[in-house]
Enzyme design. Structure first.
Site, mmCIF file in Angstrom:
data_model
loop_
_atom_site.group_PDB
_atom_site.id
_atom_site.type_symbol
_atom_site.label_atom_id
_atom_site.label_comp_id
_atom_site.label_asym_id
_atom_site.label_seq_id
_atom_site.Cartn_x
_atom_site.Cartn_y
_atom_site.Cartn_z
ATOM 1 N N TYR A 138 -3.168 -0.957 9.918
ATOM 2 C CA TYR A 138 -3.056 -1.216 8.477
ATOM 3 C C TYR A 138 -1.694 -0.745 7.980
ATOM 4 C CZ TYR A 138 -4.591 -1.182 3.543
ATOM 5 O OH TYR A 138 -4.718 -1.403 2.181
ATOM 6 N N SER A 155 0.869 -1.186 0.000
ATOM 7 C CA SER A 155 0.000 0.000 0.000
ATOM 8 C C SER A 155 0.895 1.221 0.000
ATOM 9 C CB SER A 155 -0.838 -0.025 1.286
ATOM 10 O OG SER A 155 -1.332 1.246 1.619
HETATM 11 C C1 GCO Z 1 -7.151 4.534 3.857
HETATM 12 C C2 GCO Z 1 -7.223 3.652 2.633
HETATM 13 C C3 GCO Z 1 -5.818 3.302 2.163
HETATM 14 C C4 GCO Z 1 -5.897 2.728 0.764
HETATM 15 C C5 GCO Z 1 -4.607 2.213 0.225
HETATM 16 C C6 GCO Z 1 -3.657 3.321 -0.083
HETATM 17 O O1 GCO Z 1 -7.992 4.398 4.755
HETATM 18 O O2 GCO Z 1 -6.244 5.399 3.854
HETATM 19 O O3 GCO Z 1 -7.971 2.472 2.905
HETATM 20 O O4 GCO Z 1 -5.262 2.402 3.079
HETATM 21 O O5 GCO Z 1 -6.805 1.681 0.736
HETATM 22 O O6 GCO Z 1 -4.026 1.282 1.091
HETATM 23 O O7 GCO Z 1 -2.490 2.777 -0.675
#
Ligand code: GCO
Length: 255
Positions: A159, A146
């Site tokens: 994440y 990501s």
């Molecule tokens: C968030 C998004 C991001 C994108 C992606 C960006 O909440 O900022 O979900 O995480 O999905 O990963 O590269």
């Protein structure tokens, strides 16, 4: 000679988390390049619908329903592949969830769940796939990172940490498995139009921020990831190892 480098005919690809979203886009892209694809997820009904749709489109599709966070379940799935004589040539470690909450309010269990699905699963499924790739002297592993593999955004800490880990796990896989003819690389999608991002695309302020912050001036379409997935899954990348390729409209390259 050049186009054959990208031909996946005769290859079998397992894509985790592929009944919808980016995983489905990866599956369609690899299938269009000639691969037999195995869709994975935990929702058997959703998997069956996706497999039916792809079969009707003329692709070779199978399904393997297992929970990527269940170590025993992953081992059983690969033992099932072994019994059926299915050799996984390409693994796309795509399974992932998002959980948006500030760290001060974040429960440890929620933190752990995101790390289990988004990072540890890539190690567990990768390990089981690599165990079978090593004796064959070849294999392709593509982990899905990501923009948050590089940059942090408030409220998505678990994440971000998981995707940062994906970047370094990819390098660790290259370090240990490159000698066995395995190439492990990653794709870093930008802000893509997916169900997971519906809360963002429907927020005018966030939508405007993405469009202003991205040189391409727009969100990405999942289908726009297929070319990079084919490249990293094919002979065209046989001397590429440990890298993360950002498909983000230029966002990570500019202030
Ligand atoms: C968030 C998004 C991001 C994108 C992606 C960006 O909440 O900022 O979900 O995480 O999905 O990963 O590269």
């Amino acid at each position: 000679m050049s186009i054959e480098l990208f031909d996946l005919t005769g290859k079998t690809a397992l894509i985790t988390g592929s009944s919808r979203g980016l995983g489905r886009a990866f599956a369609e892209g690899l299938a269009a390049a000639g691969a037999r694809v195995i869709l994975n997820g935990v929702n058997e009904e959703r998997l069956a619908v996706a497999a039916q749709e792809m079969t009707e489109a003329g692709y070779r599709v199978d399904v393997a329903a297992f929970d990527v966070t269940d170590d025993a379940g992953v081992r059983e799935a690969f033992e099932h592949f072994d019994r059926d004589g299915v050799a996984i040539d390409i693994l796309i470690n795509n399974a992932g969830i998002q959980f948006r909450k500030a760290m001060l309010e974040l429960e440890t269990a929620d933190w752990q769940r995101v790390l289990d699905v988004n990072l540890t699963s890539a190690f567990v499924v990768g390990r089981e796939a690599a165990k079978r790739m090593v004796p064959r002297g070849k294999g392709k592993i593509v982990n899905i990172g990501s923009l948050t593999s590089e940059l942090a955004r408030a409220t998505v800490a678990p994440y971000t940490v998981a995707k940062g880990g994906i970047k370094m796990l990819t390098k660790a896989m290259a370090a240990e498995w490159g000698q066995h003819g395995i190439q492990a690389n990653a794709i870093g999608p930008g802000y893509m139009l997916t169900d997971m991002n519906e809360a963002l695309t429907s927020n005018p302020e966030f939508d405007g921020w993405v469009k202003g912050r991205t040189p391409a001036g727009r969100w990405g379409n999942p289908e726009e990831l297929a070319g990079t997935a084919i490249y990293l899954s094919s002979a065209a990348s046989d001397y590429v190892n440990g890298h993360i390729v950002y498909v983000d409209g230029g966002m990570i390259s500019v202030l």
